[in-house]
Design a protein around this motif. Structure first.
Motif, PDB file in Angstrom:
ATOM      1  N   UNK A  39       0.806  -1.049   0.058  1.00  0.00           N
ATOM      2  CA  UNK A  39      -0.157   0.187   0.043  1.00  0.00           C
ATOM      3  C   UNK A  39       1.177   0.991   0.290  1.00  0.00           C
ATOM      4  N   UNK A  40       1.895   1.475   1.049  1.00  0.00           N
ATOM      5  CA  UNK A  40       2.983   2.636   1.135  1.00  0.00           C
ATOM      6  C   UNK A  40       3.682   2.947  -0.424  1.00  0.00           C
ATOM      7  N   UNK A  41       3.752   1.598  -1.276  1.00  0.00           N
ATOM      8  CA  UNK A  41       4.887   1.268  -2.290  1.00  0.00           C
ATOM      9  C   UNK A  41       4.021   2.473  -2.977  1.00  0.00           C
ATOM     10  N   UNK A  42       3.045   1.785  -3.242  1.00  0.00           N
ATOM     11  CA  UNK A  42       1.881   1.939  -4.679  1.00  0.00           C
ATOM     12  C   UNK A  42       1.388   3.646  -4.749  1.00  0.00           C
ATOM     13  N   UNK A  43       1.541   4.250  -3.124  1.00  0.00           N
ATOM     14  CA  UNK A  43       1.106   6.082  -3.368  1.00  0.00           C
ATOM     15  C   UNK A  43       2.938   6.158  -3.475  1.00  0.00           C
ATOM     16  N   UNK A  44       4.078   5.946  -2.914  1.00  0.00           N
ATOM     17  CA  UNK A  44       4.780   6.543  -2.779  1.00  0.00           C
ATOM     18  C   UNK A  44       5.278   6.509  -4.144  1.00  0.00           C
ATOM     19  N   UNK A  45       5.409   5.956  -4.463  1.00  0.00           N
ATOM     20  CA  UNK A  45       5.874   5.413  -6.412  1.00  0.00           C
ATOM     21  C   UNK A  45       4.973   6.301  -7.428  1.00  0.00           C
ATOM     22  N   UNK A  46       3.615   6.210  -7.058  1.00  0.00           N
ATOM     23  CA  UNK A  46       3.396   7.607  -7.298  1.00  0.00           C
ATOM     24  C   UNK A  46       2.998   8.377  -7.611  1.00  0.00           C
ATOM     25  N   UNK A  47       3.531   9.291  -6.048  1.00  0.00           N
ATOM     26  CA  UNK A  47       3.992  10.810  -5.553  1.00  0.00           C
ATOM     27  C   UNK A  47       5.401  11.723  -6.926  1.00  0.00           C
ATOM     28  N   UNK A  48       5.927   9.868  -6.829  1.00  0.00           N
ATOM     29  CA  UNK A  48       7.834  10.758  -7.275  1.00  0.00           C
ATOM     30  C   UNK A  48       7.213  10.222  -8.655  1.00  0.00           C
ATOM     31  N   UNK A  49       6.281   9.447  -9.543  1.00  0.00           N
ATOM     32  CA  UNK A  49       6.287   9.181 -10.438  1.00  0.00           C
ATOM     33  C   UNK A  49       5.658  10.350 -11.628  1.00  0.00           C
ATOM     34  N   UNK A  50       4.602  10.911 -10.795  1.00  0.00           N
ATOM     35  CA  UNK A  50       3.947  12.313 -11.252  1.00  0.00           C
ATOM     36  C   UNK A  50       4.478  13.235 -11.197  1.00  0.00           C
ATOM     37  N   UNK A  51       5.473  13.360 -10.003  1.00  0.00           N
ATOM     38  CA  UNK A  51       6.453  14.566  -9.808  1.00  0.00           C
ATOM     39  C   UNK A  51       7.716  14.686 -10.973  1.00  0.00           C
ATOM     40  N   UNK A  52       8.290  13.379 -11.002  1.00  0.00           N
ATOM     41  CA  UNK A  52       9.298  13.017 -12.093  1.00  0.00           C
ATOM     42  C   UNK A  52       8.920  13.457 -13.804  1.00  0.00           C
TER      43      UNK A  52
END
Length: 127
Positions: A39-52
């Motif tokens: 659950x944590x990694x999904x949201x964290x990767x989405x945040x970082x991917x959108x920022x990228x």
């Protein structure tokens, strides 16, 4: 107390960056077979991917596509000229707009990194 628009925008971004995981993680954890680390990694990767992607877009890499879409949409209006004369004019207008507007990225970066670190910790130390 009077807050500046930039301050309001920054506070809203911090609130959104923190509240979204707090709203999404518990139902996903309780209603699915996902572990807390997933659950944590999904949201964290989405945040970082959108920022990228936003970082790349703010550098002007997608300006040509924006120019083409702008001209394509203006072609549907009867009798209206193109909004921009050429790609260079479009890029200069967008560069000026990006220079004058502030992009709040720090809350999403920090929360994304914290969520990815939490997912690693949960994967190794919790079941």
């Amino acid at each position: 107390m009077l807050l500046l628009p930039e301050t309001k925008k920054t506070i809203a971004c911090w609130v959104a960056a923190i509240l979204l995981p707090l709203i999404i993680i518990p139902p996903v954890y309780l209603c699915t077979d996902f572990y807390l680390s997933n659950c944590c990694v999904i949201i964290g990767i989405v945040y970082l991917g959108v920022l990228g992607l936003l970082f790349v877009a703010r550098q002007g890499f997608f300006d040509l596509f924006g120019y083409q879409c702008s001209n394509w949409l203006s072609s549907f209006k009867k009798g209206s000229p193109k909004k921009y004369k050429d790609v260079y004019t479009y890029k200069e207008v967008k560069k000026e707009k990006r220079r004058t507007t502030q992009f709040v990225w720090l809350p999403f970066l920090l929360v994304g990194v914290i969520l990815v670190i939490l997912s690693i910790v949960f994967a190794y130390y919790l079941i």
